[in-house]
Design an enzyme around this catalytic site. Structure first.
Site, mmCIF file in Angstrom:
data_model
loop_
_atom_site.group_PDB
_atom_site.id
_atom_site.type_symbol
_atom_site.label_atom_id
_atom_site.label_comp_id
_atom_site.label_asym_id
_atom_site.label_seq_id
_atom_site.Cartn_x
_atom_site.Cartn_y
_atom_site.Cartn_z
ATOM 1 N N GLY A 130 1.989 12.284 1.459
ATOM 2 C CA GLY A 130 0.922 12.167 2.457
ATOM 3 C C GLY A 130 1.268 11.232 3.605
ATOM 4 N N ALA A 131 1.664 10.009 3.275
ATOM 5 C CA ALA A 131 1.919 9.022 4.313
ATOM 6 C C ALA A 131 2.613 7.821 3.688
ATOM 7 C CB ALA A 131 0.601 8.572 4.951
ATOM 8 N N MET A 132 3.092 6.922 4.548
ATOM 9 C CA MET A 132 3.848 5.765 4.050
ATOM 10 C C MET A 132 3.482 4.511 4.833
ATOM 11 S SD MET A 132 6.060 4.562 1.972
ATOM 12 C CE MET A 132 6.352 2.797 2.004
ATOM 13 N N GLU A 178 -3.308 3.618 3.754
ATOM 14 C CA GLU A 178 -2.045 3.044 4.246
ATOM 15 C C GLU A 178 -2.315 1.714 4.953
ATOM 16 O OE1 GLU A 178 0.302 4.471 2.887
ATOM 17 O OE2 GLU A 178 -0.665 6.386 2.481
ATOM 18 N N ASN A 219 4.858 1.709 5.750
ATOM 19 C CA ASN A 219 5.863 0.799 6.340
ATOM 20 C C ASN A 219 5.185 -0.255 7.207
ATOM 21 O OD1 ASN A 219 7.820 2.871 5.518
ATOM 22 N ND2 ASN A 219 6.887 4.009 7.198
ATOM 23 N N HIS A 235 -2.767 -1.079 2.493
ATOM 24 C CA HIS A 235 -1.518 -1.541 1.893
ATOM 25 C C HIS A 235 -0.940 -2.750 2.634
ATOM 26 C CE1 HIS A 235 -0.348 0.953 -1.432
ATOM 27 N NE2 HIS A 235 -0.261 2.082 -0.765
HETATM 28 N N1 B3K Z 1 3.580 4.389 -0.971
HETATM 29 C C1 B3K Z 1 3.666 5.745 -0.520
HETATM 30 C C2 B3K Z 1 4.241 6.674 -1.520
HETATM 31 C C3 B3K Z 1 5.707 6.736 -1.539
HETATM 32 C C4 B3K Z 1 6.211 7.836 -2.439
HETATM 33 C C5 B3K Z 1 7.659 7.814 -2.578
HETATM 34 N N2 B3K Z 1 8.161 8.893 -3.384
HETATM 35 C C6 B3K Z 1 2.366 6.279 -0.059
HETATM 36 C C7 B3K Z 1 1.180 5.612 -0.578
HETATM 37 O O1 B3K Z 1 0.880 5.607 -1.740
HETATM 38 O O2 B3K Z 1 0.493 5.015 0.185
HETATM 39 ZN ZN ZN Z 2 -0.389 3.956 -1.609
#
Ligand code: B3K
Ligand code: ZN
Length: 878
Positions: free
Chosen positions: A267-269, A304, A271, A307
């Site tokens: 879905g999204a990341m 996101e 970073n 996070h």
């Molecule tokens: N942290 C990422 C997921 C990464 C998956 C890598 N295979 C998205 C999330 O949970 O917000």
């Molecule tokens: Zn997440």
């Protein structure tokens, strides 16, 4: 050489690294057929491990090594060891600088992990272990470093160059190349690194934080999508405000960016400062996105963003702790969505995912605790268990310690561990310390897999006027865990009298109580009752468990009418419908014509007629349990009979209540412009649910209704609902279906996200989505086998969303899926692995399906050089 057989790694073997990397300075020179990466690392000995200086081994995959320098001296090849996935260098001092130059080929990277290209733009995905495909590194989350990144590329093709943090310098070279340097002041692990280079447009806004700092907000997309970013921007600002108000968390950089890319594995990341999103999770306009997509965009933007604290400022020590950031962040986004929309419906939706898909995972061969004790490939552990059950575990902590203490606990957790890589234990400890509540036994939720079952029995003694509830708990064995310790389970209950009123349960008159279930078997007694009450158990889905209580069908109808807990009211209807459909399945298997229990049909009539009922909840109550939910609850899955029985019940409801459904459909006529407000969404969803039922009727005027709605729809929600009603109907002509599909194609062929839904509607349709039809769609000009979204839409829609067609025939569907998994494993193992899920459940199917599924798995297993992703799933499944 790669390991002959992939090996598992264990949580118990965790050790801190021998070296830290305090600073990471990267330079990316991006070209059309390769990229040159220069990495300068400020390395320091981990003083806890002593003063000697063992050699340093960095990990790297698919890298062409150009040069290695320690401090200012270039090493000769004889001075370092280059393994297939590692680089080992000698060390002579406690602190030194290591410069490594590597060449990589983003253009050829089809795994979509590391640095790759999507529609001509450079982008990255590093979680969990993608950074090692960019340069040699200590690619593990407990190594946190300050990153500076210089990106150099052709200015015409890549006018926008982005990385984490703030841009501190930029300039131009002769020959049309330009560069930008980004500096991220916060230490972070390599999995949060990001880089983007492309020809992108931007939507800009600002947010003023609670301390008065102005943050620039930017959403980047390809130019043809730039008008679809407003909803994501509004969602971002709402999320920033909410996190300040509810968790006291403020944003920390001067700029927050989101970039939409078409080719993305999930879905999204999150970073740091530069979230990268799958286009489908960020773009929305009334004409292209359904209500559900609008809500998904809002939820994922929030997730996101959240996070930034739960994941980035406080990160995970190792990947076994994944639920520390994911379970907590899902909990945060679920509460945000509940505050923004209908709280009751959000709870029903989340409980449905848990009970349908997570319970199935917990009962299958890949079952694992929310904190797994071992894995072969971490990418296989981004699961419903780690995310959704992890969220439920955090929710239970809040229920047990209370909301105020929970907030104190989260403050303490962020405060104690800011800038650190923490563990699940750190989180629980902070909650314990802040609340004074003992969570020792509660920790079993982190160690034990499987869905606990609570068995409730009751007894009323009229002479003593005492009512007792006895709750027993058990948990089935899961791979590697034969016996389980009792869990600490918060079970919210109420007792309803014969009028449906909840009785006071204590001196202060509270009508709901949370029973702290900790023993294998325990009894609670309630005094002063004049009649036997009906218990409402596990209100608001207070724990991720199954409930066994011997409700009579009349009791379920009664709870559907009177329970003041929205979740249990809905759940009573689901239980009743499940029992009724299960009866039909049994009849079909015996070749008998079983009657549909009229209690269910009547109860649906009562729901339809209830004008007091919130429209959003009413819609949920009018939905029959999905085929997947019926399969999850079956002892043995008979897919075709489940589909047939459910379809009969749907038709019977439509026939019995035709007039009422029609009237409701008419009164909910859509007026005015589209808005994704909760009340409007509720009206549209209810109206389209009615349309679905009406399309079950063999009656020309009813069939015409869906076609008319398609022609007059003013937004994508109504358009898609009409389209689904037409293509799923047994009474529409092929001409009508083709005409609508072609019309849709004409309108949306240039919109990749909408085209995903065009593929999915067909592949998941029980009547249209035959194997032959799915195969023909693979040849369609808009299909793209390098796009995970397209693969999920077509192959996932068929294998996970079309029980009838996937399981019909003699295993051709399974063979087809297996062929694709084998092909995709060479190209994109993560996406291939996700497509395996339906086959992993083979043991629960009736013997013929079971045998065919097993054969398909055996065939996959026999393929040489499987990725670790597929290897792990296939070996654990068989
Ligand atoms: N942290 C990422 C997921 C990464 C998956 C890598 N295979 C998205 C999330 O949970 O917000
Ligand atoms: Zn997440």
């Amino acid at each position: 050489m790669k390991d002959a057989q992939p090996r598992a790694i264990y949580l118990k073997d965790y050790q801190a690294p021998d070296y830290w990397i305090d600073t990471t300075d990267l330079t990316f020179d991006l070209f059309e057929d390769h990229a040159l990466v220069t990495s300068v690392l400020g390395v320091r000995r981990n003083e806890d491990h002593g003063e000697d200086t063992p050699e340093l081994t960095l990990v790297g995959i698919d890298l062409e090594l150009v040069s290695v320098c320690v401090d200012d001296t270039e090493l000769t090849p004889a001075q370092y060891i280059q393994g297939s996935e590692s680089l080992t260098v000698p060390v002579a001092s406690q602190a030194f600088s290591l410069t490594v130059v590597t060449r990589i080929r983003p253009q050829e990277n089809t795994s979509l992990e590391g640095l790759y290209k999507s529609n001509g733009m450079f982008c990255t995905q590093c979680e969990a272990e993608g950074f090692r495909k960019i340069t040699y590194y200590l690619d593990r989350p407990d190594v946190m470093s300050k990153f500076t990144t210089k990106v150099i590329a052709d200015k015409g093709r890549y006018p926008v160059l982005l990385s984490n943090g703030n841009d501190i310098a930029r300039g131009e070279f002769d020959g049309g190349r330009h560069w930008v340097t980004w500096e991220d002041p916060f230490k972070k692990p390599s999995y949060l690194f990001a880089l983007v280079g492309g020809d992108l447009e931007v939507v800009e806004d600002t947010f003023t934080t609670m301390s008065g700092k102005e943050v620039a907000l930017r959403i980047f997309t390809e130019s043809h999508n730039i008008d679809k970013c407003d909803h994501a921007m509004v969602s971002l600002k709402k999320s920033m405000k909410w996190d300040e108000e509810v968790y006291g968390r403020e944003y920390d950089l001067d700029i927050f960016m989101i970039v939409a890319v078409d080719h993305f594995n999930m879905g999204a990341m999150e970073n740091k400062g530069l979230n990268i999103f799958n286009s489908s999770c960020v773009l929305a306009s009334p004409d292209t996105a359904t209500d559900a997509s609008y809500q998904r965009v809002e939820a994922i933007v929030a997730h996101e963003y959240f996070h930034n604290w739960s994941g980035n400022r406080v990160t995970c020590r190792d990947w076994f702790q994944l639920s520390l950031k994911e379970g907590f962040t899902v909990f945060r986004d679920a509460e945000f969505s509940a505050d923004m929309n209908s709280r009751g419906v959000k709870r029903i939706e989340d409980a449905t995912v848990m009970k349908t898909a997570q319970f199935a995972e917990d009962a299958g061969p890949m079952a694992h605790p929310i904190r797994p004790q071992s894995f072969i490939e971490i990418s296989n552990f981004y699961t419903l268990t780690v995310y959704e059950k992890g969220c439920e575990v955090v929710r239970m902590i809040q229920t047990i310690v209370g909301k105020d203490n929970f907030r104190k606990g989260s403050d303490l957790y962020f405060d104690r561990h800011d800038g650190e890589a923490a563990t699940c234990e750190d989180f629980v400890k902070a909650m314990e310390d802040a609340s004074g509540v003992d969570l020792s036994q509660f920790r079993n939720w982190y160690n034990q897999a499987g869905t606990p079952v609570i068995t409730v029995t009751d007894h009323f003694n009229p002479s003593s006027r005492q009512y007792s509830l006895t709750i027993g708990q058990s948990c089935p064995a899961t791979p590697g865990q034969d016996s389980k310790l009792p869990f600490h389970i918060p079970v919210a209950i109420a007792l309803l009298d014969q009028k449906g009123q909840a009785l006071p349960l204590n001196e202060v008159g509270e009508t709901e109580q949370v029973l702290q279930v900790t023993a294998a078997n325990e009894t609670w007694t309630f005094d002063g009752l004049t009649e036997k009450p009906l218990p409402s158990i596990l209100r608001n889905f207070s724990a991720p468990v199954r409930v066994n209580y011997d409700y009579r069908r009349e009791d379920l109808v009664f709870l559907m009418k009177y329970d003041s807990d929205g979740y249990n009211r809905w759940d009573a209807g689901q239980r009743l419908a499940t029992e009724v459909i299960q009866d039909l399945v049994k009849g079909l298997l015996k070749g008998e014509e079983a009657e549909i229990d009229s209690k269910l049909i009547e109860a649906f009539g009562v729901v339809l007629a209830d004008e007091q009922l919130d429209k959003a909840v009413k819609t949920e109550m009018l939905r029959l349990p999905t085929e997947a939910s019926l399969a999850e609850q079956a002892e043995e899955i008979h897919p075709l009979q489940i589909c047939e029985a459910r379809s009969r019940v749907r038709k019977a409801i439509a026939v019995a209540h035709k007039n009422q459904i029609q009237a409701l459909y008419q009164t909910l006529e859509q007026k005015g412009d589209y808005s994704p407000e909760a009340t409007e969404i509720a009206e549209r969803t209810l109206r389209n649910t009615c349309l679905g039922y009406l399309s079950e009727l063999e009656d020309d005027s009813q069939q015409q209704l869906a076609v008319d709605q398609y022609r007059s729809a003013g937004n994508m929600t109504d358009l898609r609902a009409a389209m689904s009603a037409v293509i799923n109907s047994s009474y529409q002509s092929q001409e009508t279906i083709d005409a609508l599909l072609n019309d849709f194609l004409d309108r949306y062929k240039n919109d990749s996200v909408v085209m995903d839904s065009w593929f999915m509607m067909q592949s998941a349709s029980p009547s249209l989505g035959t194997l032959e039809h799915v195969k023909s769609l693979l040849e369609h000009a808009s299909f793209d086998s390098t796009s995970p979204n397209k693969l999920r839409a077509l192959l996932g829609g068929f294998a996970s969303g079309n029980m009838k067609q996937f399981h019909s025939g003699s295993g051709e569907g399974y063979e087809f899926l297996a062929d694709w998994i084998i092909t995709l494993d060479k190209q994109n193992p993560q996406t291939a692995s996700r497509l395996m899920t339906p086959l992993t459940r083979w043991k629960k199917y009736e013997p013929v399906c079971r045998e065919h599924m097993r054969k398909a798995l055996e065939r996959i297993k026999a393929v040489p050089d499987l990725s670790t992703d597929i290897y792990e799933v296939v070996t654990k499944s068989l």
